[in-house]
Enzyme design. Sequence first.
Site, PDB file in Angstrom:
ATOM      1  N   GLY A 217       3.911  -0.348 -10.959  1.00 18.18           N
ATOM      2  CA  GLY A 217       2.507   0.041 -11.050  1.00 18.18           C
ATOM      3  C   GLY A 217       1.916  -0.079 -12.447  1.00 18.18           C
ATOM      4  O   GLY A 217       0.841   0.453 -12.720  1.00 18.18           O
TER       5      GLY A 217
ATOM      6  N   SER B 154       5.427  -4.468 -10.104  1.00 14.55           N
ATOM      7  CA  SER B 154       4.282  -5.305 -10.504  1.00 14.55           C
ATOM      8  C   SER B 154       4.404  -6.755 -10.046  1.00 14.55           C
ATOM      9  O   SER B 154       4.010  -7.680 -10.770  1.00 14.55           O
ATOM     10  CB  SER B 154       4.064  -5.226 -12.018  1.00 14.55           C
ATOM     11  OG  SER B 154       3.728  -3.898 -12.397  1.00 14.55           O
TER      12      SER B 154
ATOM     13  N   LYS C 189       3.038   2.819  -0.015  1.00 11.63           N
ATOM     14  CA  LYS C 189       3.041   4.144  -0.656  1.00 11.63           C
ATOM     15  C   LYS C 189       2.024   5.068   0.040  1.00 11.63           C
ATOM     16  O   LYS C 189       1.790   4.924   1.237  1.00 11.63           O
ATOM     17  CB  LYS C 189       2.773   3.999  -2.159  1.00 11.63           C
ATOM     18  CG  LYS C 189       3.736   2.992  -2.806  1.00 11.63           C
ATOM     19  CD  LYS C 189       3.762   3.044  -4.306  1.00 11.63           C
ATOM     20  CE  LYS C 189       4.771   2.021  -4.826  1.00 11.63           C
ATOM     21  NZ  LYS C 189       4.886   1.993  -6.270  1.00 11.63           N
TER      22      LYS C 189
ATOM     23  N   GLU D 148      14.299  -1.887  -8.891  1.00 10.03           N
ATOM     24  CA  GLU D 148      12.949  -1.615  -9.361  1.00 10.03           C
ATOM     25  C   GLU D 148      13.009  -0.861 -10.685  1.00 10.03           C
ATOM     26  O   GLU D 148      13.176   0.369 -10.697  1.00 10.03           O
ATOM     27  CB  GLU D 148      12.195  -0.752  -8.341  1.00 10.03           C
ATOM     28  CG  GLU D 148      12.044  -1.397  -6.983  1.00 10.03           C
ATOM     29  CD  GLU D 148      10.812  -0.875  -6.242  1.00 10.03           C
ATOM     30  OE1 GLU D 148       9.981  -1.687  -5.846  1.00 10.03           O
ATOM     31  OE2 GLU D 148      10.684   0.359  -6.087  1.00 10.03           O
TER      32      GLU D 148
ATOM     33  N   GLU E 262       9.895   6.979  -7.192  1.00  4.99           N
ATOM     34  CA  GLU E 262       8.873   8.035  -7.109  1.00  4.99           C
ATOM     35  C   GLU E 262       9.431   9.258  -6.389  1.00  4.99           C
ATOM     36  O   GLU E 262       9.053  10.398  -6.691  1.00  4.99           O
ATOM     37  CB  GLU E 262       7.619   7.476  -6.407  1.00  4.99           C
ATOM     38  CG  GLU E 262       6.862   6.525  -7.337  1.00  4.99           C
ATOM     39  CD  GLU E 262       6.123   5.403  -6.642  1.00  4.99           C
ATOM     40  OE1 GLU E 262       5.934   5.459  -5.417  1.00  4.99           O
ATOM     41  OE2 GLU E 262       5.743   4.434  -7.343  1.00  4.99           O
TER      42      GLU E 262
ATOM     43  N   ASN F 232       5.481  -2.068   0.328  1.00  9.21           N
ATOM     44  CA  ASN F 232       5.524  -0.612   0.310  1.00  9.21           C
ATOM     45  C   ASN F 232       4.113  -0.113   0.010  1.00  9.21           C
ATOM     46  O   ASN F 232       3.651  -0.211  -1.116  1.00  9.21           O
ATOM     47  CB  ASN F 232       6.521  -0.152  -0.770  1.00  9.21           C
ATOM     48  CG  ASN F 232       6.513   1.359  -0.968  1.00  9.21           C
ATOM     49  OD1 ASN F 232       5.922   2.093  -0.177  1.00  9.21           O
ATOM     50  ND2 ASN F 232       7.180   1.823  -2.012  1.00  9.21           N
TER      51      ASN F 232
ATOM     52  N   HIS G 286      13.477   5.699  -3.441  1.00  7.06           N
ATOM     53  CA  HIS G 286      12.460   5.115  -4.331  1.00  7.06           C
ATOM     54  C   HIS G 286      12.343   5.977  -5.590  1.00  7.06           C
ATOM     55  O   HIS G 286      12.467   7.205  -5.523  1.00  7.06           O
ATOM     56  CB  HIS G 286      11.108   5.031  -3.606  1.00  7.06           C
ATOM     57  CG  HIS G 286      10.131   4.169  -4.346  1.00  7.06           C
ATOM     58  ND1 HIS G 286       9.444   4.635  -5.442  1.00  7.06           N
ATOM     59  CD2 HIS G 286       9.765   2.877  -4.178  1.00  7.06           C
ATOM     60  CE1 HIS G 286       8.688   3.644  -5.912  1.00  7.06           C
ATOM     61  NE2 HIS G 286       8.865   2.569  -5.161  1.00  7.06           N
TER      62      HIS G 286
HETATM   63  P1  13P Z   1       3.995  -2.094  -7.690  1.00  5.65           P
HETATM   64  O1  13P Z   1       4.203  -3.447  -7.040  1.00  5.65           O
HETATM   65  O2  13P Z   1       2.674  -1.502  -7.396  1.00  5.65           O
HETATM   66  O3  13P Z   1       4.362  -2.134  -9.131  1.00  5.65           O
HETATM   67  O4  13P Z   1       5.054  -1.104  -6.991  1.00  5.65           O
HETATM   68  C1  13P Z   1       6.368  -1.499  -6.869  1.00  5.65           C
HETATM   69  C2  13P Z   1       7.082  -0.540  -6.000  1.00  5.65           C
HETATM   70  O5  13P Z   1       7.320   0.587  -6.378  1.00  5.65           O
HETATM   71  C3  13P Z   1       7.461  -0.978  -4.652  1.00  5.65           C
HETATM   72  O6  13P Z   1       8.308  -0.062  -4.042  1.00  5.65           O
END
Ligand code: 13P
Length: 256
Positions: free
Chosen positions: A170, A210, A11, A164, A96, A9, A94
């Site tokens: 992150g 992560s 983002k 997640e 976010e 992803n 997601h």
């Molecule tokens: P990170 O791997 O950067 O922690 O992000 C995970 C994520 O949100 C994947 O959708």
Amino acid sequence: MRIPMIAGNWKMNTTINEAIQLVSEIRWKLGAIDNVDKVICPPFISLAAVSELIKGSSIKLGAQNLYFEDNGAYTGEISPLMLADLCELVIIGHSERRQYFNETGEIIDKKIQAALRFGLKPILCIGENSDENEAGKTEEVITNQLMASSTRVYYLSGLVIAYEPVWAIGTGRAATGKQANETIGFIRHTISQKEGKRIAQDLRILYGGSVTAANAAEFINQPEIDGALVGGASLKPAEFLSIVKQTAEIRGRLSG
Ligand code: 13P
């Protein structure tokens, strides 16, 4: 045996040129790895260019979101009808999007239905935040998220779930393999009770938060975890390739 999946992803990262460069760097090596579903999810604006680059390879393309109407006066939105020719998968719900764009269970449910109408496979994201985790509410939160958008039809469509935990996204503070395995086991159990054992056994559930080349094996070695949804590390070609390679090796070993 569930085929493992590693999905990147990206983002809100990469310009079109950067996306082309990133994919050009990994496509041959990535495409040559068998027995793992390899998915990349660039920003909308790069989907067309990336789709051209991976044509004929075993790499699958995913979008990061969609709107639930097919077309109309929804300024700035992208519909499943527009994505259907380009993508095979789409990330939905997601954290976010839940957090910054106020996506509720109801909206996410509509988005899943919209994706399925056009044959797009949803990667449905669920997970608790750190307050909920510390208050011991992980199972309650996950159950609510699953119930808000889960019907037998979804699972029969090949929907993929990504667990997640928000506190691990992150932050560099990944869950442990054991923690993630337990929660994913709980997710499978919950779906088994609602939809039956067969559906739960066939369902792919990924871990995200992560994941790096250094810790990927810890997750892939767990019996309940079917792969990873990778954020930051999917923007680094060598890192992403390594995660996919390790997955192929571990799963090959486990099944052999
Ligand atoms: P990170 O791997 O950067 O922690 O992000 C995970 C994520 O949100 C994947 O959708």
